[in-house]
Write an enzyme that holds these catalytic residues in place. Structure first.
Site, PDB file in Angstrom:
ATOM      1  N   GLY A  55       0.796  -1.222   0.000  1.00  0.00           N
ATOM      2  CA  GLY A  55       0.000   0.000   0.000  1.00  0.00           C
ATOM      3  C   GLY A  55       0.829   1.273   0.000  1.00  0.00           C
ATOM      4  O   GLY A  55       1.759   1.444  -0.789  1.00  0.00           O
ATOM      5  N   ASP A 111       3.028   2.398   2.103  1.00  0.00           N
ATOM      6  CA  ASP A 111       4.440   2.181   2.424  1.00  0.00           C
ATOM      7  C   ASP A 111       5.245   1.862   1.168  1.00  0.00           C
ATOM      8  O   ASP A 111       6.275   2.479   0.887  1.00  0.00           O
ATOM      9  CB  ASP A 111       4.555   1.043   3.442  1.00  0.00           C
TER      10      ASP A 111
END
Length: 344
Positions: free
Chosen positions: A31, A33
């Site tokens: 996602g 990150d």
């Protein structure tokens, strides 16, 4: 404006600090990150993250932003939702508080957040939003910073969760009641081809004005006159300051809850700007007015609640619930595809 919500890729947002939902360990997660690592420069950001080491839930740390259009990346470790009995709410609040403190300590003027913990960490969206908005509000009462909540999901995904459904149910109930009244021919509802809504109690004083142009003069509320003084001799700004004092609020509490900048609020008090209806609605929320007070307050500025406006109905829902946060109202309006109260 101090707070805004936008739909964008957070890696493309220009801000002094970008907040990353970091993996607790020195690994690249999925996602947000993963997207931040790719945009900032995978190897150099991973090397900087390695120097931080393990980030326990509730903790935050800062690195350079490298290739992002920002100065810093603030890495924050969100808690997993495990039912609510293991201090998850406190840990999530710590995430926001520590992130904002790091931004302030590094002289950031703007910061962009994703909504923490409500995705793969399974935090209830309504609770996650409440924690975020409360953290932003408390911070902005003492500090100046532009805070942006960045939503990356598709437009069909609602971030307000249960709160949005509660508001939608409220609007639907008004629609159904209006349709029933129309079917039985009563005259205490206003009808348009777009929407049928029961005329709320707070609109009763202007019903005659809507039906009869000759009845457009409405008597001033004696209670409001006691609070605000003579409408014909004071400016709107003076009325506003009197009402703030009467309510026992600080100016900062009002403009933060209303999501209005300190600079604009100062001009408003000095009579240097004429507020739009959206700004007056926002101030009604910031002033913590009840429905009768809000109706009178809008009339002072030359406006009125409209029974066919979904925006007005959403605001009315929050006022009736005594939930006084324009940031939260803006999030619900955003989910509905409506203009936010804070839109410039």
């Amino acid at each position: 404006m101090p707070f805004q919500i936008i739909r964008n890729d957070i890696t493309k947002v220009k801000a002094d600090a970008i907040v990353n939902t970091a993996n607790p360990y020195v690994n690249i997660g999925s996602g947000v990150d993963s997207a931040i690592y790719e945009a900032a420069g995978r190897e150099q950001l991973l090397a900087a993250r390695d120097k931080i080491g393990i980030l326990n839930p509730g903790e935050a740390a800062i690195t350079s932003a490298f290739n992002l259009d920002a100065k810093y990346i603030i890495h924050v470790s969100s808690p997993w939702w495990e039912g609510g009995n293991k201090g998850e709410a406190e840990l999530l609040r710590s995430c926001y508080d520590k992130t904002l403190k790091l931004a302030k300590d590094n002289n950031c003027k703007s910061i962009a957040f994703p909504l923490l913990a409500t995705g793969s960490y399974d935090f209830p969206k309504k609770l996650g939003l409440e924690i975020a908005v409360n953290a932003f509000t408390d911070f902005l009462e003492e500090n100046e910073m532009e805070i942006t909540l960045v939503v990356f999901e598709k437009s069909t995904v609602y971030i307000s969760g249960e709160l949005g459904e509660e508001v939608r149910s409220y609007i639907d109930d008004l629609y159904v009641e209006g349709a029933i009244q129309k079917e039985y021919g009563r005259d205490n509802y206003l009808h348009t081809p777009e929407i049928n809504l029961k005329m709320p109690d707070f609109l009763t004083p202007i019903k005659g004005a809507l039906e009869d142009a000759d009845a457009c003069e409405i008597e001033e509320s004696e209670e409001l006159e006691d609070i605000l003084g003579d409408i014909y001799t004071d400016t709107f700004g003076k009325h506003l300051q009197k009402l703030i004092n009467k309510k026992g609020l600080k100016n900062s509490q009002v403009y933060v809850a209303a999501n209005i900048s300190k600079q604009y609020f100062s001009k408003l008090l000095k009579g240097q700007v004429k507020p739009s209806k959206e700004k007056v609605l926002a101030l009604a929320v910031g002033l913590r007015l009840n429905m009768d007070e809000a109706e009178d307050f809008l009339r002072l500025a030359g406006y009125a609640f409209s029974p066919i406006s979904q925006t007005d109905t959403v605001v009315a829902y929050f006022l009736k619930k005594q939930e006084f946060s324009v940031a939260m109202i803006d999030i619900v309006l955003f989910d509905y595809g409506l203009d936010t109260l804070s839109k410039e």
